[in-house]
Structure formats: structure tokens, C-alpha cells
Scaffold this motif. Structure first.
Motif, PDB file in Angstrom:
ATOM      1  N   SER A 277       0.234 -36.145 -67.046  1.00 19.02           N
ATOM      2  CA  SER A 277      -0.744 -37.025 -66.424  1.00 19.02           C
ATOM      3  C   SER A 277      -1.513 -37.799 -67.496  1.00 19.02           C
ATOM      4  O   SER A 277      -1.982 -37.235 -68.471  1.00 19.02           O
ATOM      5  CB  SER A 277      -1.715 -36.193 -65.583  1.00 19.02           C
TER       6      SER A 277
ATOM      7  N   ILE B  24      -1.564 -35.351 -59.109  1.00 20.02           N
ATOM      8  CA  ILE B  24      -1.619 -34.957 -57.694  1.00 20.02           C
ATOM      9  C   ILE B  24      -0.446 -34.046 -57.339  1.00 20.02           C
ATOM     10  O   ILE B  24      -0.627 -32.996 -56.709  1.00 20.02           O
ATOM     11  CB  ILE B  24      -1.661 -36.206 -56.788  1.00 20.02           C
ATOM     12  N   ILE B  25       0.760 -34.430 -57.756  1.00 21.82           N
ATOM     13  CA  ILE B  25       1.928 -33.587 -57.469  1.00 21.82           C
ATOM     14  C   ILE B  25       1.799 -32.247 -58.191  1.00 21.82           C
ATOM     15  O   ILE B  25       2.127 -31.191 -57.635  1.00 21.82           O
ATOM     16  CB  ILE B  25       3.235 -34.313 -57.848  1.00 21.82           C
TER      17      ILE B  25
ATOM     18  N   TRP C  27       0.605 -31.792 -65.032  1.00 17.53           N
ATOM     19  CA  TRP C  27      -0.754 -32.084 -65.510  1.00 17.53           C
ATOM     20  C   TRP C  27      -0.699 -32.597 -66.939  1.00 17.53           C
ATOM     21  O   TRP C  27      -1.415 -33.511 -67.319  1.00 17.53           O
ATOM     22  CB  TRP C  27      -1.640 -30.854 -65.448  1.00 17.53           C
TER      23      TRP C  27
ATOM     24  N   PRO D  65      -7.230 -39.374 -61.036  1.00 13.51           N
ATOM     25  CA  PRO D  65      -5.962 -38.794 -60.607  1.00 13.51           C
ATOM     26  C   PRO D  65      -4.832 -39.821 -60.691  1.00 13.51           C
ATOM     27  O   PRO D  65      -5.032 -40.996 -60.405  1.00 13.51           O
ATOM     28  CB  PRO D  65      -6.232 -38.421 -59.162  1.00 13.51           C
ATOM     29  N   ASP D  66      -3.677 -39.384 -61.080  1.00 16.63           N
ATOM     30  CA  ASP D  66      -2.471 -40.192 -60.973  1.00 16.63           C
ATOM     31  C   ASP D  66      -1.418 -39.358 -60.249  1.00 16.63           C
ATOM     32  O   ASP D  66      -1.678 -38.221 -59.844  1.00 16.63           O
ATOM     33  CB  ASP D  66      -2.001 -40.715 -62.332  1.00 16.63           C
ATOM     34  N   LEU D  67      -0.232 -39.929 -60.068  1.00 16.01           N
ATOM     35  CA  LEU D  67       0.783 -39.265 -59.261  1.00 16.01           C
ATOM     36  C   LEU D  67       1.195 -37.914 -59.852  1.00 16.01           C
ATOM     37  O   LEU D  67       1.341 -36.928 -59.125  1.00 16.01           O
ATOM     38  CB  LEU D  67       2.007 -40.172 -59.103  1.00 16.01           C
ATOM     39  N   TYR D  68       1.369 -37.857 -61.176  1.00 20.09           N
ATOM     40  CA  TYR D  68       1.728 -36.581 -61.811  1.00 20.09           C
ATOM     41  C   TYR D  68       0.645 -35.526 -61.574  1.00 20.09           C
ATOM     42  O   TYR D  68       0.935 -34.373 -61.302  1.00 20.09           O
ATOM     43  CB  TYR D  68       1.932 -36.746 -63.318  1.00 20.09           C
TER      44      TYR D  68
END
Length: 114
Positions: A33, A42-43, A30, A37-40
Motif C-alpha cells: 500500500s 482495503i483488500i 499493507w 486507504p488504497d485498494l491494496y
């Protein structure tokens, strides 16, 4: 007594430590990030969610009084993750804090009455 407690709560201990690592890693992602939302993000959310589920599962395999103090290992994981991936410095005071957390979690959660 401590060895008996570890053997009795072994599955719960492993699950709670993995939960602490997953939530600390999720929080670090987070931090990485840049947009929501971005990939970081969401993961990180998925890891944090998995950590919460693992924590709930862990309590089925051990005593609350033994397992819950072990969640403080998340603070230790956060310090190391910040140092390794975010370039944050690790001070002598933080190392002393880590040792105190380990000692405290061991003394509080290291044994049960059974």
C-alpha cells in the motif's frame, strides 16, 4: 496418535492454516500500500479480518493446543510471499527456520491426549 489427532481436528487445522495464509497475505498487501486507504490496503484489511474470523471459527472445530501452534505457519507464508511478490531474497538460514517452525508446530500441536 498423531493421525488420530489430525483426523479429530481436521476442519480446525484446515481453517487455521487458511487463516494464517489470509493474515499473511493481508499484511503483504499493507506493505504494498502506498497511501491509506488504497485498494491494496482495503483488500489487505479484508483478508486480515477474514483470517481473524477463520481463526475464531477454527477453534470451534479443534483443540486449542493443537490449532494455535499452527498459526506459526503465517511466518512461513510471509517469507514465501515476500520472496515471490516483493523480491525479497530467501536465505539458507530462513529455509532452516522454516523447517524448525514446521517441526516445532508438528511436535507441539501434533497430538493431543485423547
Amino acid at each position: 496418535m498423531i493421525l488420530h489427532s489430525i483426523a479429530k481436528n481436521r476442519t480446525g487445522i484446515v481453517l487455521i492454516i487458511v487463516a494464517a495464509l489470509a493474515t499473511a497475505t493481508g499484511q503483504m498487501l499493507w506493505k504494498l500500500s502506498h497511501t491509506v486507504p488504497d485498494l491494496y490496503f482495503i483488500i489487505g484489511f479484508l483478508l486480515y479480518f477474514c483470517g481473524a474470523v477463520l481463526m475464531i471459527a477454527a477453534f470451534k472445530f479443534g483443540d486449542l493446543s493443537v490449532l494455535h501452534p499452527l498459526l506459526s505457519f503465517g511466518y512461513i507464508f510471509s517469507i514465501f510471499l515476500g520472496s515471490l511478490f516483493l523480491g525479497e531474497s530467501l536465505s539458507a538460514l530462513q529455509i532452516i527456520g522454516i523447517l524448525i517452525i514446521i517441526a516445532g508446530a508438528s511436535l507441539i500441536g501434533g497430538g493431543d491426549d485423547d
